[in-house]
Design an enzyme around this catalytic site. Structure first.
Site, mmCIF file in Angstrom:
data_model
loop_
_atom_site.group_PDB
_atom_site.id
_atom_site.type_symbol
_atom_site.label_atom_id
_atom_site.label_comp_id
_atom_site.label_asym_id
_atom_site.label_seq_id
_atom_site.Cartn_x
_atom_site.Cartn_y
_atom_site.Cartn_z
ATOM 1 N N SER A 55 3.679 -2.345 10.230
ATOM 2 C CA SER A 55 5.125 -2.460 10.458
ATOM 3 C C SER A 55 5.711 -3.814 10.061
ATOM 4 O O SER A 55 6.621 -4.317 10.720
ATOM 5 C CB SER A 55 5.460 -2.129 11.922
ATOM 6 O OG SER A 55 5.147 -0.773 12.190
ATOM 7 N N GLU A 65 -5.080 -4.914 10.698
ATOM 8 C CA GLU A 65 -4.027 -3.930 10.908
ATOM 9 C C GLU A 65 -4.277 -3.172 12.210
ATOM 10 O O GLU A 65 -5.100 -2.245 12.241
ATOM 11 C CB GLU A 65 -4.005 -2.923 9.751
ATOM 12 C CG GLU A 65 -3.763 -3.538 8.400
ATOM 13 C CD GLU A 65 -3.193 -2.535 7.422
ATOM 14 O OE1 GLU A 65 -2.099 -2.788 6.921
ATOM 15 O OE2 GLU A 65 -3.816 -1.489 7.189
ATOM 16 N N ASN A 97 0.868 -1.179 0.000
ATOM 17 C CA ASN A 97 0.000 0.000 0.000
ATOM 18 C C ASN A 97 0.905 1.229 0.000
ATOM 19 O O ASN A 97 1.502 1.557 1.018
ATOM 20 C CB ASN A 97 -0.884 -0.057 1.264
ATOM 21 C CG ASN A 97 -1.674 1.221 1.488
ATOM 22 O OD1 ASN A 97 -1.759 2.079 0.612
ATOM 23 N ND2 ASN A 97 -2.247 1.350 2.678
ATOM 24 N N HIS A 116 -9.349 1.110 5.050
ATOM 25 C CA HIS A 116 -8.060 1.287 5.731
ATOM 26 C C HIS A 116 -8.251 2.265 6.894
ATOM 27 O O HIS A 116 -9.050 3.202 6.795
ATOM 28 C CB HIS A 116 -7.026 1.825 4.734
ATOM 29 C CG HIS A 116 -5.642 1.840 5.319
ATOM 30 N ND1 HIS A 116 -5.219 2.827 6.175
ATOM 31 C CD2 HIS A 116 -4.610 0.968 5.204
ATOM 32 C CE1 HIS A 116 -3.972 2.552 6.543
ATOM 33 N NE2 HIS A 116 -3.583 1.438 5.967
ATOM 34 N N GLU A 154 -6.643 4.680 7.898
ATOM 35 C CA GLU A 154 -6.438 6.100 7.571
ATOM 36 C C GLU A 154 -7.664 6.693 6.872
ATOM 37 O O GLU A 154 -7.963 7.868 7.027
ATOM 38 C CB GLU A 154 -5.156 6.250 6.729
ATOM 39 C CG GLU A 154 -3.919 6.070 7.593
ATOM 40 C CD GLU A 154 -2.718 5.476 6.886
ATOM 41 O OE1 GLU A 154 -2.643 5.536 5.645
ATOM 42 O OE2 GLU A 154 -1.833 4.938 7.593
ATOM 43 N N LYS A 158 0.100 4.250 -0.215
ATOM 44 C CA LYS A 158 -0.536 5.436 0.387
ATOM 45 C C LYS A 158 -0.329 6.650 -0.544
ATOM 46 O O LYS A 158 -0.313 6.482 -1.752
ATOM 47 C CB LYS A 158 0.008 5.661 1.793
ATOM 48 C CG LYS A 158 -0.072 4.375 2.628
ATOM 49 C CD LYS A 158 0.162 4.570 4.080
ATOM 50 C CE LYS A 158 0.018 3.229 4.787
ATOM 51 N NZ LYS A 158 0.125 3.313 6.220
ATOM 52 N N GLY A 216 2.968 2.056 10.696
ATOM 53 C CA GLY A 216 4.001 3.084 10.541
ATOM 54 C C GLY A 216 4.764 3.405 11.815
ATOM 55 O O GLY A 216 5.451 4.429 11.895
HETATM 56 P P1 PGA Z 1 3.148 0.129 7.517
HETATM 57 O O1 PGA Z 1 1.654 0.384 6.996
HETATM 58 O O2 PGA Z 1 3.616 -1.169 6.904
HETATM 59 O O3 PGA Z 1 3.930 1.307 7.051
HETATM 60 O O4 PGA Z 1 3.054 0.018 9.018
HETATM 61 C C1 PGA Z 1 0.740 -0.668 6.826
HETATM 62 C C2 PGA Z 1 -0.565 -0.169 6.263
HETATM 63 O O5 PGA Z 1 -1.035 0.911 6.661
HETATM 64 O O6 PGA Z 1 -1.166 -0.843 5.416
#
Ligand code: PGA
Length: 256
Positions: A217, A171, A13, A101, A103, A15, A177
């Site tokens: 992560s 997640e 992803n 997601h 976010e 983003k 992140g």
């Molecule tokens: P990350 O994000 O691997 O940077 O922690 C995962 C995600 O939001 O899908």
């Protein structure tokens, strides 16, 4: 009933990152996969920003890398300035769309009902919905993780969901992140819970056949361990999917 084999999926992803020049990472990834003596046993996907879906699909031609979208509107079209439909993503070359997601849920106040309508729109045009669920840190501290992800799953899955057109991504919001991950035991517990809930919601065959990815992560250094956990059928990867080297380092968990 015999368990249906689930082919793992490692999806990146991107983003709100990437420009047309990022195609070089996709080409480099294709070369790394081609050079590997043993082929990865997982499917590989990159979900770039919508502006790049077509371009990245072209860059990935001839490689096993598939392309997906990061979000879509729940309508097929119409007066929704700035939005994009699942059909448009399909037309640009997407095979799947991430919906719900965390976010999107937090930045755009998306409810389970909205996520459910989006997943239904993805299914309606023949694509796979990657439906995300996950608890916040406060919810985890309150011991509410299983209840929260169970409710999100139930509320976000449309009646059209099958093992073929739906992938779940667990997640934990606090792990995205941050470089932090749950313990293996905690991941196993949540994935087992989601598996049971999927069987209850979709029936034995579809529930057992639906892939449940872990995200938050995931890095080359922890991928083998995380991907080895029961009921973890791949990964949804943010930061580490932006470079071919790191993303391949995660895919390598499925080269053995
Ligand atoms: P990350 O994000 O691997 O940077 O922690 C995962 C995600 O939001 O899908």
């Amino acid at each position: 009933m015999a368990r249906r084999a689930r082919r793992p999926l490692v999806a990146g992803n991107w983003k709100m990152n990437g420009t047309r020049s990022s195609a070089r990472e996709v080409k480099a990834l294709g070369r790394l996969v081609a050079k590997s003596q043993t082929k990865p046993s997982c499917e590989i996907m990159i979900c770039p920003p919508a502006t790049l879906v077509h371009h990245i699909r072209d860059a990935a031609r001839g490689t096993p890398v598939r392309v997906g979208g990061q979000d879509c509107h729940f309508a097929q079209g119409g007066a929704h300035t700035g939005d994009i439909s699942a059909d448009m993503l399909k037309d640009a070359g997407a095979r799947a769309v991430i919906v719900g997601h965390s976010e999107r849920r937090s930045d755009h106040d998306e409810s389970d009902a909205v996520v459910c309508a989006k997943a239904e729109a993805v299914h309606a045009c023949g694509l796979t919905a990657i439906v995300c669920v996950g608890e916040t840190e406060t919810q985890r501290d309150d011991g509410a993780t299983l209840r929260i992800v169970g409710a999100q799953l139930k509320g976000s899955l449309p009646a059209s969901a099958t093992a073929k057109n739906t992938v779940i991504a667990y997640e934990p919001v606090w792990a995205i992140g941050t470089g932090r991950t749950p313990t293996n035991e905690d991941v196993a517990k949540v994935h087992q819970h989601l598996r049971r809930r999927l069987v209850a919601l979709l029936g034995e065959a579809e529930g057992e056949g639906t892939r449940v990815l872990y995200g938050g992560s995931v890095k080359p250094g922890n991928a083998v361990e995380l991907m080895g956990i029961d009921n973890v059928d791949g990964a949804l990867v943010g930061g580490a999917s932006l470079t071919a080297k790191d993303f391949f380092g995660i895919i390598a968990a499925y080269i053995r």
